[in-house]
Design a protein around this motif. Structure first.
Motif, PDB file in Angstrom:
ATOM      1  N   LYS A 115      30.761  34.410  10.323  1.00 20.39           N
ATOM      2  CA  LYS A 115      31.333  34.660   8.992  1.00 20.39           C
ATOM      3  C   LYS A 115      30.323  35.360   8.083  1.00 20.39           C
ATOM      4  CE  LYS A 115      32.817  30.444   8.148  1.00 20.39           C
ATOM      5  NZ  LYS A 115      33.440  29.296   7.433  1.00 20.39           N
ATOM      6  N   THR A 116      29.078  34.921   8.143  1.00 13.31           N
ATOM      7  CA  THR A 116      28.064  35.500   7.263  1.00 13.31           C
ATOM      8  C   THR A 116      27.777  36.954   7.609  1.00 13.31           C
ATOM      9  OG1 THR A 116      27.052  33.319   6.987  1.00 13.31           O
ATOM     10  CG2 THR A 116      25.731  35.211   6.334  1.00 13.31           C
ATOM     11  N   ILE A 117      27.693  37.273   8.891  1.00 13.03           N
ATOM     12  CA  ILE A 117      27.383  38.658   9.267  1.00 13.03           C
ATOM     13  C   ILE A 117      28.544  39.594   8.939  1.00 13.03           C
ATOM     14  CG2 ILE A 117      28.161  38.640  11.698  1.00 13.03           C
ATOM     15  CD1 ILE A 117      25.499  40.102  12.369  1.00 13.03           C
ATOM     16  N   ILE A 118      29.765  39.076   9.026  1.00  7.17           N
ATOM     17  CA  ILE A 118      30.938  39.882   8.679  1.00  7.17           C
ATOM     18  C   ILE A 118      31.047  40.066   7.167  1.00  7.17           C
ATOM     19  CG2 ILE A 118      33.475  39.949   8.690  1.00  7.17           C
ATOM     20  CD1 ILE A 118      33.304  38.381  11.358  1.00  7.17           C
ATOM     21  N   ASN A 119      30.935  38.967   6.431  1.00  7.03           N
ATOM     22  CA  ASN A 119      31.128  39.017   4.983  1.00  7.03           C
ATOM     23  C   ASN A 119      30.092  39.877   4.272  1.00  7.03           C
ATOM     24  OD1 ASN A 119      33.318  37.315   5.279  1.00  7.03           O
ATOM     25  ND2 ASN A 119      32.201  35.458   4.728  1.00  7.03           N
ATOM     26  N   ASN A 120      28.883  39.965   4.842  1.00  5.63           N
ATOM     27  CA  ASN A 120      27.822  40.760   4.224  1.00  5.63           C
ATOM     28  C   ASN A 120      27.663  42.142   4.861  1.00  5.63           C
ATOM     29  OD1 ASN A 120      26.333  38.886   2.198  1.00  5.63           O
ATOM     30  ND2 ASN A 120      26.570  37.604   4.025  1.00  5.63           N
ATOM     31  N   TYR A 150      16.790  29.228   1.996  1.00  6.86           N
ATOM     32  CA  TYR A 150      17.217  30.223   1.014  1.00  6.86           C
ATOM     33  C   TYR A 150      18.662  29.931   0.618  1.00  6.86           C
ATOM     34  CZ  TYR A 150      13.322  32.649   3.341  1.00  6.86           C
ATOM     35  OH  TYR A 150      12.114  32.963   3.893  1.00  6.86           O
ATOM     36  N   PRO A 151      19.116  30.503  -0.496  1.00  3.95           N
ATOM     37  CA  PRO A 151      20.540  30.377  -0.846  1.00  3.95           C
ATOM     38  C   PRO A 151      21.411  31.082   0.197  1.00  3.95           C
ATOM     39  CG  PRO A 151      19.231  31.153  -2.724  1.00  3.95           C
ATOM     40  CD  PRO A 151      18.347  31.222  -1.527  1.00  3.95           C
ATOM     41  N   ASP A 152      22.627  30.606   0.346  1.00  4.50           N
ATOM     42  CA  ASP A 152      23.560  31.232   1.280  1.00  4.50           C
ATOM     43  C   ASP A 152      23.760  32.706   0.916  1.00  4.50           C
ATOM     44  OD1 ASP A 152      25.149  31.081   3.527  1.00  4.50           O
ATOM     45  OD2 ASP A 152      26.956  30.531   2.410  1.00  4.50           O
ATOM     46  N   ASN A 153      23.787  33.560   1.945  1.00  2.00           N
ATOM     47  CA  ASN A 153      23.995  35.012   1.791  1.00  2.00           C
ATOM     48  C   ASN A 153      22.830  35.734   1.110  1.00  2.00           C
ATOM     49  OD1 ASN A 153      26.779  35.055   2.870  1.00  2.00           O
ATOM     50  ND2 ASN A 153      27.229  33.869   1.015  1.00  2.00           N
ATOM     51  N   PHE A 154      21.665  35.101   1.089  1.00  2.00           N
ATOM     52  CA  PHE A 154      20.472  35.717   0.517  1.00  2.00           C
ATOM     53  C   PHE A 154      19.952  36.788   1.470  1.00  2.00           C
ATOM     54  CE2 PHE A 154      15.829  35.808  -0.181  1.00  2.00           C
ATOM     55  CZ  PHE A 154      15.802  36.040  -1.555  1.00  2.00           C
ATOM     56  N   ILE A 203      19.332  42.210   6.704  1.00  2.00           N
ATOM     57  CA  ILE A 203      19.294  40.868   7.285  1.00  2.00           C
ATOM     58  C   ILE A 203      19.618  39.852   6.191  1.00  2.00           C
ATOM     59  CG2 ILE A 203      17.889  39.187   8.549  1.00  2.00           C
ATOM     60  CD1 ILE A 203      16.080  41.582   9.371  1.00  2.00           C
ATOM     61  N   PHE A 204      20.507  38.899   6.509  1.00  2.00           N
ATOM     62  CA  PHE A 204      20.929  37.905   5.516  1.00  2.00           C
ATOM     63  C   PHE A 204      20.740  36.493   6.063  1.00  2.00           C
ATOM     64  CE2 PHE A 204      22.879  41.750   4.031  1.00  2.00           C
ATOM     65  CZ  PHE A 204      22.985  41.609   2.653  1.00  2.00           C
ATOM     66  N   TRP A 205      20.889  35.522   5.156  1.00  2.00           N
ATOM     67  CA  TRP A 205      20.699  34.106   5.472  1.00  2.00           C
ATOM     68  C   TRP A 205      22.046  33.389   5.456  1.00  2.00           C
ATOM     69  CZ3 TRP A 205      16.763  31.284   7.258  1.00  2.00           C
ATOM     70  CH2 TRP A 205      16.746  29.907   7.074  1.00  2.00           C
ATOM     71  N   SER A 206      22.286  32.602   6.495  1.00  2.00           N
ATOM     72  CA  SER A 206      23.496  31.788   6.571  1.00  2.00           C
ATOM     73  C   SER A 206      23.086  30.321   6.457  1.00  2.00           C
ATOM     74  CB  SER A 206      24.235  32.040   7.895  1.00  2.00           C
ATOM     75  OG  SER A 206      25.420  31.281   7.967  1.00  2.00           O
ATOM     76  N   ALA A 207      23.189  29.769   5.240  1.00  2.00           N
ATOM     77  CA  ALA A 207      22.648  28.439   4.955  1.00  2.00           C
ATOM     78  C   ALA A 207      23.336  27.330   5.739  1.00  2.00           C
ATOM     79  CB  ALA A 207      22.737  28.151   3.458  1.00  2.00           C
ATOM     80  N   ASN A 208      24.578  27.552   6.152  1.00  2.00           N
ATOM     81  CA  ASN A 208      25.336  26.494   6.827  1.00  2.00           C
ATOM     82  C   ASN A 208      25.356  26.630   8.352  1.00  2.00           C
ATOM     83  OD1 ASN A 208      26.173  25.224   4.348  1.00  2.00           O
ATOM     84  ND2 ASN A 208      27.547  26.968   4.046  1.00  2.00           N
ATOM     85  N   ALA A 209      24.684  27.650   8.871  1.00  2.00           N
ATOM     86  CA  ALA A 209      24.596  27.821  10.329  1.00  2.00           C
ATOM     87  C   ALA A 209      23.384  27.033  10.826  1.00  2.00           C
ATOM     88  CB  ALA A 209      24.468  29.298  10.677  1.00  2.00           C
ATOM     89  N   LEU A 210      23.525  25.729  10.822  1.00  2.00           N
ATOM     90  CA  LEU A 210      22.380  24.839  10.975  1.00  2.00           C
ATOM     91  C   LEU A 210      22.068  24.522  12.439  1.00  2.00           C
ATOM     92  CD1 LEU A 210      20.288  23.037   9.559  1.00  2.00           C
ATOM     93  CD2 LEU A 210      22.045  21.248   9.451  1.00  2.00           C
TER      94      LEU A 210
END
Length: 303
Positions: A115-120, A150-154, A203-210
């Motif tokens: 989701k994070t890679i698609i949304n960003n 980091y914050p989500d989507n950072f 490159i982005f951060w996905s905070a919930n992909a733990l």
């Protein structure tokens, strides 16, 4: 829907590898998002210690998951990661995921990465890897295993492969591979990220992909921390030399000298029962590593 290739490098950790793959299999896959998952394992052990585990899991889950095992006995972490990319590209996936063999993932891990890679509209996305230590580990050791957050989507300016998803098209477009000079010293993923960023990757951060990293007792001690901090500091200086970043290199050496002086002054903290009791010796270690990296005196962790 997207097809995923999950890449796992492994070396003499069959039980941890088994735990990781089971955690991937137990993920709650969003079927409207993810169509197919291929798990690819490249074993760097000439004795193929991971093979029996993979055979067992393939037999149990062959109807629902594709698990492929390859042995690559030529020692080197960069070699193994490049082999993983080569095998992953044969599946023509939409995304390639890297996860380490001493980690395990949470139920929504893969959904969140995708989701994070698609949304960003990102080229790559990283997720958090939290250290999992034995409860008996004292605070003055566990304190040093705190991980970045980091914050989500950072948007990030660094990359590691402990919990990473990359677009296949970005791998092909930028044509970046893991550099063999980092085979036995590590930090090749950092250099891989530098090359991606230089070519324009986002490159982005996905905070919930733990994900969690299991820290064995053999690492939960000051001796291992000294080796790891020295390795990272010396390797960073080495990277600056390779990249001919001379201004950054001068700054790094000056900071390292300050760390050495400060660390020596603070070694006395070791006698006090506080969380930061090792701050002095580890600051000194980072300073020494930063300076000795200039002379290519590097800790060969993966030798």
């Amino acid at each position: 829907m997207y097809n995923i290739a999950i890449c796992i490098p492994t070396y003499k950790r069959p039980l941890m590898l088994r735990k990781l793959i089971l955690s991937i299999i137990e993920c709650n896959l969003n079927k409207t998002l993810i169509n197919d998952v291929n798990i690819i394992v490249v074993d760097n052990d000439v004795d193929k210690t991971a093979e029996s585990v993979i055979n067992e899991l393939k037999e149990r889950f062959n109807n629902s998951y594709k698990i492929d095992y390859y042995n690559h006995p030529i020692k080197g972490i960069s070699n193994v990661r490049n082999e993983l990319i080569k095998h992953a590209l044969l599946f023509d996936p939409d995304f390639v995921v890297f996860i380490d063999d001493d980690e395990y993932v949470t139920a929504e891990w893969l959904n969140e990465l995708v989701k994070t890679i698609i949304n960003n509209n990102a080229d790559a996305v990283r997720g958090p890897v939290l250290a999992k230590l034995n409860e008996s580990v004292p605070d003055y050791i566990s304190f040093w295993f705190k991980r970045e957050s980091y914050p989500d989507n950072f948007q990030l300016d660094t990359l590691t492969t402990g919990n990473l998803i990359i677009k296949r098209t970005s791998l092909q477009k930028y044509n970046v591979w893991f550099d063999g000079r980092f085979n036995i010293i590590g930090n090749g993923d950092t250099y891989f990220g530098i090359q991606l960023l230089k070519k324009g990757a986002k490159i982005f951060w996905s905070a919930n992909a733990l994900a969690y990293e299991t820290i064995p007792q053999t690492r939960a001690n000051i001796r291992w921390l000294i080796k790891r901090i020295y390795r990272n500091a010396s390797a960073y200086t080495y990277v600056l030399k390779i990249e001919k970043e001379y201004l950054k290199l001068i700054k790094k050496i000056l900071i390292s000298l300050i760390y050495i002086i400060t660390g020596i002054s603070a070694i006395i903290l070791i006698i006090f029962p506080i969380k930061r009791k090792y701050w002095g010796i580890l600051t000194l270690t980072e300073g020494v590593g930063g300076v000795t990296g200039l002379a290519n005196i590097l800790y060969k962790e993966y030798k």
